[in-house]
Design an enzyme around this catalytic site. Structure first.
Site, PDB file in Angstrom:
ATOM      1  N   GLY A   1     -29.351  11.842 -45.001  1.00  2.63           N
ATOM      2  CA  GLY A   1     -29.110  10.924 -46.045  1.00  2.63           C
ATOM      3  C   GLY A   1     -28.108   9.783 -45.550  1.00  2.63           C
TER       4      GLY A   1
ATOM      5  N   GLU B   1     -33.025  17.065 -41.063  1.00  2.94           N
ATOM      6  CA  GLU B   1     -33.341  18.016 -42.199  1.00  2.94           C
ATOM      7  C   GLU B   1     -34.398  19.195 -41.888  1.00  2.94           C
ATOM      8  OE1 GLU B   1     -33.627  14.661 -42.314  1.00  2.94           O
ATOM      9  OE2 GLU B   1     -32.723  13.966 -44.197  1.00  2.94           O
TER      10      GLU B   1
ATOM     11  N   ALA C   1     -26.483  14.342 -46.449  1.00  3.13           N
ATOM     12  CA  ALA C   1     -26.165  14.681 -47.773  1.00  3.13           C
ATOM     13  C   ALA C   1     -25.285  15.968 -47.586  1.00  3.13           C
ATOM     14  CB  ALA C   1     -27.448  15.210 -48.477  1.00  3.13           C
TER      15      ALA C   1
HETATM   16  C1  HXC Z   1     -21.230  19.037 -45.074  1.00  8.47           C
HETATM   17  C2  HXC Z   1     -20.716  18.470 -43.164  1.00  8.47           C
HETATM   18  C3  HXC Z   1     -22.007  17.913 -42.938  1.00  8.47           C
HETATM   19  C4  HXC Z   1     -22.951  17.773 -43.836  1.00  8.47           C
HETATM   20  C5  HXC Z   1     -20.567  17.825 -41.053  1.00  8.47           C
HETATM   21  N1  HXC Z   1     -20.026  18.308 -41.867  1.00  8.47           N
HETATM   22  N2  HXC Z   1     -21.807  17.268 -41.683  1.00  8.47           N
HETATM   23  N3  HXC Z   1     -20.367  19.033 -44.052  1.00  8.47           N
HETATM   24  N4  HXC Z   1     -22.553  18.403 -45.077  1.00  8.47           N
HETATM   25  N5  HXC Z   1     -24.001  17.160 -43.757  1.00  8.47           N
HETATM   26  C6  HXC Z   1     -18.847  18.996 -41.546  1.00  8.47           C
HETATM   27  C7  HXC Z   1     -18.761  20.218 -40.713  1.00  8.47           C
HETATM   28  O1  HXC Z   1     -19.161  21.427 -41.508  1.00  8.47           O
HETATM   29  C8  HXC Z   1     -17.132  20.084 -40.228  1.00  8.47           C
HETATM   30  O2  HXC Z   1     -16.447  20.839 -41.391  1.00  8.47           O
HETATM   31  C9  HXC Z   1     -16.940  18.713 -40.363  1.00  8.47           C
HETATM   32  O3  HXC Z   1     -17.849  17.999 -40.956  1.00  8.47           O
HETATM   33  C10 HXC Z   1     -17.135  18.330 -38.798  1.00  8.47           C
HETATM   34  O4  HXC Z   1     -18.293  18.662 -38.354  1.00  8.47           O
HETATM   35  P1  HXC Z   1     -18.719  19.221 -37.072  1.00  8.47           P
HETATM   36  O5  HXC Z   1     -20.029  19.967 -36.990  1.00  8.47           O
HETATM   37  O6  HXC Z   1     -17.288  20.489 -36.566  1.00  8.47           O
HETATM   38  O7  HXC Z   1     -18.605  18.250 -35.932  1.00  8.47           O
HETATM   39  P2  HXC Z   1     -19.459  18.088 -34.518  1.00  8.47           P
HETATM   40  O8  HXC Z   1     -19.492  19.134 -33.885  1.00  8.47           O
HETATM   41  O9  HXC Z   1     -18.980  16.799 -33.926  1.00  8.47           O
HETATM   42  O10 HXC Z   1     -21.010  17.583 -34.879  1.00  8.47           O
HETATM   43  C11 HXC Z   1     -21.419  16.594 -35.706  1.00  8.47           C
HETATM   44  C12 HXC Z   1     -22.821  17.010 -36.156  1.00  8.47           C
HETATM   45  C13 HXC Z   1     -22.887  17.965 -37.255  1.00  8.47           C
HETATM   46  C14 HXC Z   1     -23.926  16.747 -35.016  1.00  8.47           C
HETATM   47  C15 HXC Z   1     -23.047  15.541 -37.148  1.00  8.47           C
HETATM   48  O11 HXC Z   1     -21.749  17.950 -38.128  1.00  8.47           O
HETATM   49  C16 HXC Z   1     -24.167  18.058 -37.885  1.00  8.47           C
HETATM   50  O12 HXC Z   1     -25.303  18.459 -37.241  1.00  8.47           O
HETATM   51  N6  HXC Z   1     -24.238  17.947 -39.186  1.00  8.47           N
HETATM   52  C17 HXC Z   1     -25.279  18.099 -40.232  1.00  8.47           C
HETATM   53  C18 HXC Z   1     -26.307  17.217 -39.954  1.00  8.47           C
HETATM   54  C19 HXC Z   1     -27.285  17.074 -40.827  1.00  8.47           C
HETATM   55  O13 HXC Z   1     -27.927  18.257 -40.944  1.00  8.47           O
HETATM   56  N7  HXC Z   1     -27.544  16.250 -42.083  1.00  8.47           N
HETATM   57  C20 HXC Z   1     -28.639  16.105 -42.857  1.00  8.47           C
HETATM   58  C21 HXC Z   1     -28.311  16.899 -44.206  1.00  8.47           C
HETATM   59  S1  HXC Z   1     -29.443  17.102 -45.446  1.00  8.47           S
HETATM   60  P3  HXC Z   1     -15.423  22.006 -41.152  1.00  8.47           P
HETATM   61  O14 HXC Z   1     -14.911  22.307 -42.235  1.00  8.47           O
HETATM   62  O15 HXC Z   1     -16.211  23.180 -40.393  1.00  8.47           O
HETATM   63  O16 HXC Z   1     -14.487  21.243 -40.270  1.00  8.47           O
HETATM   64  C22 HXC Z   1     -29.751  15.652 -46.096  1.00  8.47           C
HETATM   65  C23 HXC Z   1     -30.606  15.328 -47.198  1.00  8.47           C
HETATM   66  C24 HXC Z   1     -30.748  14.168 -47.659  1.00  8.47           C
HETATM   67  O17 HXC Z   1     -29.150  14.638 -45.605  1.00  8.47           O
HETATM   68  C25 HXC Z   1     -31.669  13.960 -48.884  1.00  8.47           C
HETATM   69  C26 HXC Z   1     -30.852  14.062 -50.051  1.00  8.47           C
HETATM   70  C27 HXC Z   1     -31.784  13.906 -51.225  1.00  8.47           C
END
Ligand code: HXC
Length: 258
Positions: free
Chosen positions: A109, A132, A65
């Site tokens: 998500g 998360e 998400a």
């Molecule tokens: C918003 C995101 C994002 C996310 C990545 N990006 N994941 N933006 N929400 N979930 C954005 C980054 O900010 C970045 O933007 C660009 O995408 C590229 O990501 P990087 O981090 O620079 O890439 P990398 O170093 O290759 O790392 C990839 C990654 C990492 C390991 C996937 O991005 C990451 O850990 N993302 C978050 C994963 C996460 O925690 N997901 C769970 C979310 S909570 P910029 O602008 O800086 O270039 C959830 C709850 C669901 O899902 C329930 C809902 C009801």
């Protein structure tokens, strides 16, 4: 219909929906999920579609998400908006088969969306996770519930408590995905599976989807009853007559969804 965050391509009875927010690794925001639901509902209602594929990019199916969209929300905001609850329900209502084709990250998500599809074909680069916990929250769209049903308690706990990622090989051996293919072959293999499904009677494939899903909602005895009644019901269709006649006549069945 024109979409901003997804690309829909319908050909040969298969609708392929590609998540398309490359700058955010296909992070799921309200707009993307709403567009996805609308595209799924259109495909479900279209007589040009008999199977649906949901996919992302080579680097990410979806990295979760959208954290930027969620970061400043309060408990009251999340509850009042029933964040992603409506969209989850809309996806659950789709009756046609949906395959998730996952390459790269399917996190939070993103992993939950893949699990809402009917089965997952993964590329060898796929990485699944429920990270998360690293954000001070927990999964909110099935990561504690569907993942436990896919892979069992021990691995579901491991994934939800440590936030670690599972690679494609582990996802295959633990039952999260049905097959793993080389990244370059992901769409070819998925399209071929989708074509196989699209060649069946849609009445039968929707019944199969419905009956398998029932297994996760009821007792074995109730589920078996449900299956048996659905099986008997298919004998009211012309496709059953055609399928069995084609077998006896040693020819390909021509299903007409009647
Ligand atoms: C918003 C995101 C994002 C996310 C990545 N990006 N994941 N933006 N929400 N979930 C954005 C980054 O900010 C970045 O933007 C660009 O995408 C590229 O990501 P990087 O981090 O620079 O890439 P990398 O170093 O290759 O790392 C990839 C990654 C990492 C390991 C996937 O991005 C990451 O850990 N993302 C978050 C994963 C996460 O925690 N997901 C769970 C979310 S909570 P910029 O602008 O800086 O270039 C959830 C709850 C669901 O899902 C329930 C809902 C009801």
């Amino acid at each position: 219909m024109a979409y901003e965050t997804i690309i829909v391509d319908t050909a040969d009875d298969v609708a392929t929906i590609r998540l398309n927010r490359p700058d955010a690794l296909n992070a799921l925001n309200q707009m993307l999920l709403n567009e996805l639901c609308t595209a799924l509902e259109e495909a479900d209602a279209s007589d040009k579609v008999r199977c649906i594929v949901v996919t992302g990019s080579e680097k990410a199916f979806a990295a979760g998400a959208d954290i930027t969209e969620m970061a400043d929300k309060s408990y009251v905001d999340m509850t009042a908006q029933a964040y992603f609850q409506n969209q989850s329900r809309r996806i659950e209502q789709i009756r046609k088969p949906i395959i998730a084709a996952v390459s790269g990250y399917a996190l939070g998500g993103g992993c939950e969306l893949a699990m809402m599809c009917d089965f997952i074909i993964a590329s060898d680069t796929a990485k699944f996770g429920q990270p998360e916990i690293n954000l001070g929250v927990i999964a909110g769209m099935g990561g504690t519930q569907r993942l436990a049903r896919y892979v069992g308690k021990s691995k579901a706990m491991d994934m939800n408590l440590t936030g670690r990622f599972m690679d494609a090989e582990e996802a295959l051996s633990s039952g999260l995905v049905s097959r793993v293919v080389p990244a370059k072959k992901l769409m070819e293999e998925t399209q071929s599976a989708a074509q196989k499904i699209a060649a069946k009677s849609l009445l039968a494939s929707m019944a199969a989807k419905d009956a398998v899903n029932r297994a996760f909602e009821t007792t074995l005895a109730e589920g078996l009853n449900y299956e048996r009644r659905t099986f008997y019901g298919l004998f009211a269709t012309q496709d059953q007559k055609e399928g069995m006649a084609a077998f006896q006549e040693k020819r390909e069945a021509q299903f007409r969804d009647k």
